[in-house]
Design a protein around this motif. Structure first.
Motif, mmCIF file in Angstrom:
data_model
loop_
_atom_site.group_PDB
_atom_site.id
_atom_site.type_symbol
_atom_site.label_atom_id
_atom_site.label_comp_id
_atom_site.label_asym_id
_atom_site.label_seq_id
_atom_site.Cartn_x
_atom_site.Cartn_y
_atom_site.Cartn_z
ATOM 1 N N THR A 28 -35.266 26.259 -107.185
ATOM 2 C CA THR A 28 -34.593 26.886 -108.455
ATOM 3 C C THR A 28 -34.944 28.581 -108.065
ATOM 4 N N LEU A 29 -35.718 28.664 -107.308
ATOM 5 C CA LEU A 29 -36.384 30.547 -107.053
ATOM 6 C C LEU A 29 -35.829 30.742 -105.233
ATOM 7 N N LEU A 30 -35.967 29.540 -104.492
ATOM 8 C CA LEU A 30 -34.882 29.438 -103.266
ATOM 9 C C LEU A 30 -33.767 29.999 -103.675
ATOM 10 N N GLY A 31 -33.019 29.379 -104.298
ATOM 11 C CA GLY A 31 -31.428 29.401 -104.626
ATOM 12 C C GLY A 31 -31.062 30.800 -105.009
ATOM 13 N N LEU A 32 -32.689 31.110 -106.229
ATOM 14 C CA LEU A 32 -31.752 33.177 -107.134
ATOM 15 C C LEU A 32 -32.769 33.944 -105.453
ATOM 16 N N ALA A 33 -33.238 33.558 -104.756
ATOM 17 C CA ALA A 33 -33.150 34.431 -103.781
ATOM 18 C C ALA A 33 -32.765 34.478 -102.862
ATOM 19 N N LEU A 34 -31.525 33.341 -102.668
ATOM 20 C CA LEU A 34 -30.661 33.492 -101.368
ATOM 21 C C LEU A 34 -29.149 33.949 -102.154
ATOM 22 N N SER A 35 -29.662 34.001 -103.503
ATOM 23 C CA SER A 35 -28.323 34.720 -104.561
ATOM 24 C C SER A 35 -28.297 35.865 -104.567
ATOM 25 N N LEU A 36 -29.440 36.222 -104.866
ATOM 26 C CA LEU A 36 -29.537 38.060 -104.530
ATOM 27 C C LEU A 36 -29.982 38.773 -103.575
ATOM 28 N N ALA A 37 -30.095 37.933 -101.915
ATOM 29 C CA ALA A 37 -29.855 38.199 -101.171
ATOM 30 C C ALA A 37 -28.803 38.461 -100.987
ATOM 31 N N GLY A 38 -27.425 37.744 -101.230
ATOM 32 C CA GLY A 38 -26.512 37.730 -101.036
ATOM 33 C C GLY A 38 -25.141 38.652 -101.597
ATOM 34 N N TYR A 39 -25.991 39.003 -103.053
ATOM 35 C CA TYR A 39 -25.859 40.417 -103.924
ATOM 36 C C TYR A 39 -25.979 41.291 -103.331
ATOM 37 N N SER A 40 -27.016 41.967 -102.204
ATOM 38 C CA SER A 40 -27.173 42.695 -101.877
ATOM 39 C C SER A 40 -27.248 43.290 -100.636
ATOM 40 N N LEU A 41 -26.814 42.082 -99.750
ATOM 41 C CA LEU A 41 -25.877 42.459 -98.556
ATOM 42 C C LEU A 41 -24.575 43.093 -99.039
ATOM 43 N N HIS A 43 -23.504 44.830 -101.615
ATOM 44 C CA HIS A 43 -24.107 46.179 -102.297
ATOM 45 C C HIS A 43 -24.755 47.248 -101.000
ATOM 46 N N PHE A 44 -25.927 46.473 -99.989
ATOM 47 C CA PHE A 44 -25.480 47.398 -99.050
ATOM 48 C C PHE A 44 -24.201 47.690 -97.884
ATOM 49 N N HIS A 45 -23.374 47.391 -98.687
ATOM 50 C CA HIS A 45 -22.139 47.543 -97.415
ATOM 51 C C HIS A 45 -20.886 48.443 -98.037
ATOM 52 N N ALA A 46 -21.435 47.724 -99.673
ATOM 53 C CA ALA A 46 -20.688 49.138 -100.209
ATOM 54 C C ALA A 46 -21.104 48.906 -101.749
ATOM 55 N N PRO A 47 -22.379 50.185 -101.428
ATOM 56 C CA PRO A 47 -22.922 50.991 -102.192
ATOM 57 C C PRO A 47 -22.926 51.015 -103.960
ATOM 58 N N LYS A 48 -21.451 51.413 -103.720
ATOM 59 C CA LYS A 48 -20.228 51.855 -104.990
ATOM 60 C C LYS A 48 -19.356 50.620 -105.287
ATOM 61 N N PHE A 49 -19.631 49.753 -105.311
ATOM 62 C CA PHE A 49 -18.868 48.369 -105.405
ATOM 63 C C PHE A 49 -17.303 48.667 -105.676
ATOM 64 N N ASN A 50 -16.889 50.311 -104.651
ATOM 65 C CA ASN A 50 -15.347 49.945 -104.601
ATOM 66 C C ASN A 50 -15.102 50.579 -103.032
ATOM 67 N N GLN A 51 -15.745 50.317 -102.288
ATOM 68 C CA GLN A 51 -15.024 50.578 -101.060
ATOM 69 C C GLN A 51 -15.324 48.059 -100.377
ATOM 70 N N SER A 52 -14.552 48.584 -99.159
ATOM 71 C CA SER A 52 -13.966 46.973 -99.079
ATOM 72 C C SER A 52 -15.609 46.272 -97.962
ATOM 73 N N CYS A 53 -15.890 45.792 -97.774
ATOM 74 C CA CYS A 53 -16.755 45.244 -97.103
ATOM 75 C C CYS A 53 -15.833 44.174 -96.477
#
Length: 83
Positions: A28-41, A43-53
């Motif tokens: 379960t924790l491995l799955g959570l880590a993957l999920s967080l990594a995806g959303y962090s990615l 966020h890294f490419h669109a910090p304010k979530f108002n740009q396109s990735c």
């Protein structure tokens, strides 16, 4: 229907490759880590979530989300397998 015919059989197949000593909570924790990594990615490419990735960012997020839900399904099967 997708759970019955795709997700559950996939998890049944994959759980055979998980060692019995591995606790379901670790899966379960491995799955959570993957999920967080995806959303962090995202966020890294669109910090304010108002740009396109880039499209590859969404592909990675989709893959990590699918991996999360598959691992979440596997952890229940692992718990029943190990009692």
């Amino acid at each position: 229907l997708m759970y019955i015919y795709v997700c559950s059989p996939l998890a049944e197949f994959l759980v055979k490759f998980i060692p019995r000593w591995l606790a379901p909570n670790v899966i379960t924790l491995l799955g959570l880590a993957l999920s967080l990594a995806g959303y962090s990615l995202v966020h890294f490419h669109a910090p304010k979530f108002n740009q396109s990735c880039s499209s590859w960012v969404w592909f990675v997020l989709a893959f990590f989300t699918f991996a999360y839900q598959t691992l979440d399904n596997i952890d229940g099967k692992q718990a029943r397998r190990t009692n």
